[in-house]
Design a protein around this motif. Sequence first.
Motif, short mmCIF file in Angstrom:
data_model
loop_
_atom_site.label_atom_id
_atom_site.label_comp_id
_atom_site.label_asym_id
_atom_site.label_seq_id
_atom_site.Cartn_x
_atom_site.Cartn_y
_atom_site.Cartn_z
N ALA A 32 -6.07 1.85 0.14
CA ALA A 32 -5.31 2.50 0.55
C ALA A 32 -4.28 2.44 0.52
CB ALA A 32 -5.36 2.98 2.13
N LEU A 33 -2.69 3.36 0.50
CA LEU A 33 -1.68 2.42 0.41
C LEU A 33 -0.53 3.39 1.48
CD1 LEU A 33 -1.54 3.03 -3.54
CD2 LEU A 33 -2.04 0.63 -2.30
N GLY A 34 0.56 2.66 2.10
CA GLY A 34 1.30 3.21 2.45
C GLY A 34 3.40 2.84 2.23
N TRP A 35 3.96 3.52 2.31
CA TRP A 35 5.17 2.93 3.40
C TRP A 35 5.69 2.72 4.17
CZ3 TRP A 35 7.89 2.27 -1.28
CH2 TRP A 35 7.94 3.16 -2.97
N PHE A 36 6.45 1.70 4.66
CA PHE A 36 7.53 2.07 5.22
C PHE A 36 8.31 1.32 5.03
CE2 PHE A 36 4.09 0.66 8.70
CZ PHE A 36 2.87 0.96 8.15
N ARG A 37 9.35 1.15 6.36
CA ARG A 37 10.78 1.54 6.09
C ARG A 37 11.29 0.62 7.49
NH1 ARG A 37 12.51 7.94 7.02
NH2 ARG A 37 12.71 7.23 8.96
N ALA A 100 -7.72 -3.05 6.65
CA ALA A 100 -7.95 -3.03 8.09
C ALA A 100 -9.41 -2.46 7.48
CB ALA A 100 -7.74 -2.66 9.44
N THR A 101 -10.42 -2.46 7.84
CA THR A 101 -11.84 -1.25 8.28
C THR A 101 -11.16 -0.56 9.02
OG1 THR A 101 -12.69 -3.30 9.84
CG2 THR A 101 -13.00 -4.09 7.53
N MET A 102 -10.51 -0.26 10.31
CA MET A 102 -10.56 0.82 11.23
C MET A 102 -9.38 1.93 10.37
SD MET A 102 -12.79 0.51 13.36
CE MET A 102 -12.29 2.30 14.07
N ASN A 110 -1.93 -2.77 10.20
CA ASN A 110 -3.43 -3.03 8.52
C ASN A 110 -3.09 -3.27 7.24
OD1 ASN A 110 -4.70 -2.80 10.95
ND2 ASN A 110 -4.36 -0.40 11.25
N TYR A 111 -2.20 -3.57 6.96
CA TYR A 111 -1.82 -3.50 5.49
C TYR A 111 -0.95 -5.59 5.55
CZ TYR A 111 -0.78 1.39 5.64
OH TYR A 111 -0.81 2.09 6.23
N ASP A 112 -2.29 -5.72 4.47
CA ASP A 112 -1.77 -7.04 4.02
C ASP A 112 -1.22 -7.75 2.84
OD1 ASP A 112 -5.20 -8.10 4.56
OD2 ASP A 112 -4.13 -9.01 5.89
N TYR A 113 -0.71 -6.47 2.02
CA TYR A 113 -0.49 -7.11 0.69
C TYR A 113 1.41 -5.90 0.74
CZ TYR A 113 -4.46 -8.92 -0.82
OH TYR A 113 -5.58 -9.13 -1.07
N TRP A 114 2.39 -6.26 0.57
CA TRP A 114 3.85 -6.28 1.09
C TRP A 114 4.55 -6.22 -0.42
CZ3 TRP A 114 5.12 -2.91 5.52
CH2 TRP A 114 4.22 -3.26 6.22
N GLY A 115 4.96 -5.04 -0.51
CA GLY A 115 5.90 -5.17 -1.29
C GLY A 115 7.38 -5.43 -1.45
N GLN A 116 7.87 -6.31 -2.91
CA GLN A 116 9.46 -6.36 -2.46
C GLN A 116 10.26 -5.05 -1.97
OE1 GLN A 116 11.05 -9.36 -1.71
NE2 GLN A 116 10.39 -10.18 -2.69
N GLY A 117 11.12 -4.65 -1.41
CA GLY A 117 11.46 -3.58 -0.68
C GLY A 117 12.40 -3.17 -1.65
N THR A 118 12.82 -1.25 -1.43
CA THR A 118 13.79 -0.75 -1.94
C THR A 118 14.82 -0.23 -1.55
OG1 THR A 118 14.56 0.28 -3.82
CG2 THR A 118 12.67 1.27 -2.63
N GLN A 119 16.72 -0.26 -1.49
CA GLN A 119 17.14 0.47 -0.10
C GLN A 119 17.57 1.27 -0.87
OE1 GLN A 119 19.65 -1.44 2.04
NE2 GLN A 119 19.53 0.61 3.01
#
Length: 124
Positions: A32-37, A100-102, A110-119
Amino acid sequence: VQLQASGGGLVQAGASLRLSCAASGRTVNTYALGWFRQAPGKEREYVAAIDWTGGQTYYESSVKGRFTISRDNAKNTVYLQMNNLKPEDTSIYHCAAYTATMWAPERAENYDYWGQGTQVTVSS
């Protein structure tokens, strides 16, 4: 897994932007993939998530109806279409891969891999 977000910019309120996040190193098709800010001086905020099939999507209430998350597993990429942007959407946007499993997509831990952000900057 390396994730690289792109597509940010400076726009006026009411405009649209499409963010992309390309994965490399290994496939993210089973994640699963997510976006945060995160805005300066503020805590990181959950925006949206999508399951590994692309069939289920989830949104933070302030963006629901304006933002759409999608993915293209053939391209190892997740997208965030942002419409009717508001000044309060101004932030650095990060993509992340869920490990994460839950199931609790709004929790950053629950996210282990994070990318460089974009403004993303939205002027009024």
